[in-house]
Enzyme design. Structure first.
Site, PDB file in Angstrom:
ATOM      1  CD  GLU A 157      56.360  40.931  27.946  1.00  0.00           C
ATOM      2  OE1 GLU A 157      55.252  40.684  28.458  1.00  0.00           O
ATOM      3  OE2 GLU A 157      57.015  40.088  27.303  1.00  0.00           O
ATOM      4  CD1 TRP A 188      52.312  43.471  39.316  1.00  0.00           C
ATOM      5  CD2 TRP A 188      50.156  44.054  39.237  1.00  0.00           C
ATOM      6  NE1 TRP A 188      52.125  44.244  38.199  1.00  0.00           N
ATOM      7  CE2 TRP A 188      50.815  44.618  38.126  1.00  0.00           C
ATOM      8  CE3 TRP A 188      48.785  44.278  39.392  1.00  0.00           C
ATOM      9  CZ2 TRP A 188      50.161  45.396  37.186  1.00  0.00           C
ATOM     10  CZ3 TRP A 188      48.127  45.065  38.457  1.00  0.00           C
ATOM     11  CH2 TRP A 188      48.811  45.615  37.358  1.00  0.00           C
ATOM     12  CG  ASN A 207      44.963  37.935  42.738  1.00  0.00           C
ATOM     13  OD1 ASN A 207      45.131  39.061  42.308  1.00  0.00           O
ATOM     14  ND2 ASN A 207      45.118  36.853  41.990  1.00  0.00           N
ATOM     15  N   GLY A 208      42.780  40.498  43.316  1.00  0.00           N
ATOM     16  CA  GLY A 208      41.623  40.980  42.567  1.00  0.00           C
ATOM     17  C   GLY A 208      41.350  42.441  42.862  1.00  0.00           C
ATOM     18  CE  LYS A 241      57.770  37.143  25.235  1.00  0.00           C
ATOM     19  NZ  LYS A 241      56.605  38.003  25.253  1.00  0.00           N
ATOM     20  CG  HIS A 256      51.501  54.238   5.025  1.00  0.00           C
ATOM     21  ND1 HIS A 256      50.868  54.938   4.016  1.00  0.00           N
ATOM     22  CD2 HIS A 256      51.762  53.006   4.518  1.00  0.00           C
ATOM     23  CE1 HIS A 256      50.745  54.160   2.958  1.00  0.00           C
ATOM     24  NE2 HIS A 256      51.273  52.978   3.235  1.00  0.00           N
ATOM     25  CE  LYS A 306      53.962  33.316  32.632  1.00  0.00           C
ATOM     26  NZ  LYS A 306      54.841  33.554  31.489  1.00  0.00           N
ATOM     27  CD  GLU A 317      55.512  37.508  21.773  1.00  0.00           C
ATOM     28  OE1 GLU A 317      56.085  36.905  22.707  1.00  0.00           O
ATOM     29  OE2 GLU A 317      54.518  38.236  21.958  1.00  0.00           O
ATOM     30  CB  CYS A 336      48.447  39.242  44.613  1.00  0.00           C
ATOM     31  SG  CYS A 336      48.016  40.961  44.299  1.00  0.00           S
TER      32      CYS A 336
END
Length: 610
Positions: free
Chosen positions: A490, A76, A102-103, A487, A506, A605, A483, A2
């Site tokens: 996301e 968040w 936050n946490g 992207k 496979h 983030k 990666e 947050c």
């Protein structure tokens, strides 16, 4: 994850807090709120959704604009659905105390039961509300003392800011495992969970250590360590340009940050390359050749995008340095009791420097006697400080939740490390010079890749409605493929999978048909011929192909007309131009679909909880 902002001074607190929250909205955007210490007590404002909803609520419920002390929060969600009653700040039962957090408080259930037995009534589903009630429970007339007693009861992680109507010019902050940074200003104080909320006011900041509690009054900062002794923490000058936190004419931060990569790569390598000696100078490692040569094993640890950068780095260490290297998922590192041999170096990779699982891996590796270093973008971050040695990316602020320039700078830094370590072994001066010159070309490689933007956008228009994507590659293109898939997932919410190209047959090839595009990473590096054969297998199942290939390689044109060209470069840095092409593809597909690119749902983030 947050965002926290606290202010006390002479200015209108709401005019500092809300813009600060906007700078932190990439850390959470499920709800937002502010608590001001007004003339009639705590003035509380909360709204579900983004910060603009909080601002709209001010039209019907105006904030106290005379208040000069307050705290704010953008959330968040972890405990409790994202709604007004779960939004921060939370009040104590008597309404005199407001808290943002936050946490995760791991023992909140037990604390809630204890407080309820003493008559406290809870109005939210959050773990945070217990903190507000605990501060009231321990109130002795001092907010700092009461917060200190309250946090002594907490298990888990927290970054906290609290205010009280009984101390109207005071903000108290505390941290354990979740960052809190203080702005070292004149006649006012600002606290936040990230430098980006402070940098427009001052570039001189103080990072709290774990267990610290700080009392902020206008122009004064007092810090108490876990032993309740008053201490002085050093201030750090942050060299970010405040303008970098603005969009600068781009539609989204993600697009801006993609196009900043020639500059960020230049900053990452500036002053670190020594072509005449075929090596790199990485002073932050604090290692000389005689110490480097004793390192016989390299373990890289990271999560998400940083994990894929680490995999590319592991390949480079083995290929160039001749040192056994592998990547460990940070969340698993300490739980599977890894074997850390003598002369092992652990490299912790984290854009924010606050990733909870990576921080835990750092602490476990130190307990096991490994030499620990970090690769981070944020100066003064917890991982950087706890590792004690490392390399900063100098990529500048990255506001979009989807990491772009941090990834390419991480790969560049790992490439420099592999050459440095190789020169302490059997890598010749001539070979080292070739590799260093290749790294020096990275800004130009990025610029040439970005010239493909219009071509990438045209390809994106053809495939934006697809529901599934596969990304494939071999060697250095394996982490690039993973990666690229990440992207796309996301920012576009399209299901995408990254596979080693040899793995298709496979099992996953069973999913291919005309509706499943395959992004093939096939620059002209070792292994691309084998991947070309895999492309033929995909075509035989009717899957459309998007190829990311070396400029001028006509072989790929026989397989597909959907080609994104990247400049030719050695394999150990090839993931960088390919990743930039993938970033553009993901961005344009998401933009065509109308998705909220900079703030994807369910993501934040900096992942500061395990």
């Amino acid at each position: 994850m947050c965002g926290i902002v606290g202010y006390t001074g002479k200015r209108k607190a709401i005019e500092i807090i809300v813009p600060g929250l906007h700078k932190l909205e990439y850390r959470g955007y499920d709800s937002a709120g502010a608590a001001l210490v007004g003339t009639n007590g705590i003035d509380l404002h909360r709204a579900a959704g983004k910060i603009e909803n909080l601002e709209k609520s001010f039209l019907t419920s105006p904030p106290d604009r005379n208040a000069t002390t307050g705290i704010g929060h953008t959330r968040w969600a972890t405990h409790g659905a994202p709604c007004v009653r779960n939004a921060h700040p939370h009040l104590s039962q008597n309404g005199h105390i407001a808290v943002v957090h936050n946490g995760i408080i791991e023992n909140h259930v037990q604390l809630r039961a204890r407080l309820e037995s003493r008559g406290y009534v809870f109005k939210s589903d959050t773990d945070t509300e217990v903190i507000a009630h605990l501060i009231q429970e321990f109130w002795n007339g001092s907010l700092m003392d009461s917060v200190s007693e309250a946090v002594s009861m907490l298990s888990g992680t927290y970054g906290i800011a609290a205010v009280s109507s009984d101390e109207p010019d005071t903000v108290v902050t505390a941290r354990k495992g979740s960052p809190i940074v203080l702005g070292d200003c004149k006649d006012e104080c600002i606290a936040a969970s990230d430098v980006s909320a402070i940098i427009s006011h001052t570039n001189r900041v103080i990072f709290l250590d774990d267990g610290d509690i700080a009392r902020l009054t206008p122009g004064s900062i007092e810090i108490r360590n876990p032993e309740k002794t008053m201490v002085t923490r050093p201030s750090t000058v942050v060299d970010w340009d405040p303008g970098k936190i603005e969009k600068g004419g781009y539609e989204h931060f993600m697009l801006k940050e993609i196009f900043e990569q020639p500059e960020s790569l230049e900053n990452a390598i500036r002053g670190r390359l020594i072509p005449e000696d075929g090596t790199a100078k990485l002073s932050g490692l604090q290692l000389g050749p005689s110490e480097i040569v004793r390192i016989t094993n390299i373990v890289l640890t990271a999560c998400g995008t940083s994990y894929y950068a680490g995999l590319a780095g592991a390949y480079a260490f083995e290929q160039i340095s001749g040192i056994p290297a592998h990547i460990e998922q940070a969340a698993e590192f300490r739980y599977r009791n890894p074997i850390v041999a003598p002369d092992t170096m652990l490299a912790a990779i984290s854009q924010s420097g606050e990733t909870a699982d990576t921080l835990a891996a750092v602490r476990e590796a130190k307990r096991k006697g490994a030499l620990v270093m970090s690769i981070c973008n944020t100066v003064g971050s917890t991982i950087a400080r706890e590792a004690g040695r490392g390399i900063y990316l100098h990529a500048g602020p990255e506001i979009s939740v989807a990491s772009t320039k941090a990834f390419t700078c991480q790969v560049a830094v790992l490439a420099m490390m592999s050459v440095l370590f190789g020169r302490s072994r059997r890598l010749s001066n001539a070979d080292g010079t070739f590799l260093i010159n290749a790294i020096a070309s990275l800004p130009e490689l990025a610029r040439r890749t970005l010239e493909q933007n219009d071509a990438v956008k045209s390809i994106a228009e053809r495939f934006a409605e697809a529901s599934d994507f596969f990304y494939i590659g071999r060697g250095y293109m394996f982490p690039a493929a993973m990666e690229g898939a990440l992207k796309l997932k996301e920012v576009s919410y399209i299901h995408a999978e990254g596979y080693h190209a040899a793995e298709l047959k496979h099992g996953p090839i069973a999913l291919l048909d005309k509706n499943v595009p395959v992004v093939a990473c096939v620059p002209s590096i070792p292994g691309c011929g084998k991947t070309m054969a895999n492309i033929q297998e995909c075509k035989a199942r009717g899957a459309p192909i998007i190829a990311i290939a070396t400029h001028g390689d006509e072989r790929i044109r026989s397989f597909t007309e959907n080609v994104i060209e990247v400049p030719e470069c050695p394999d150990f840095i090839s993931a960088i131009p390919v990743a930039i092409a993938e970033q553009l593809l993901a961005y344009h597909i998401a933009n065509i679909r109308g998705e909220p690119i900079d703030q994807p749902r369910n993501l934040a983030k900096s992942v500061t909880v395990e």
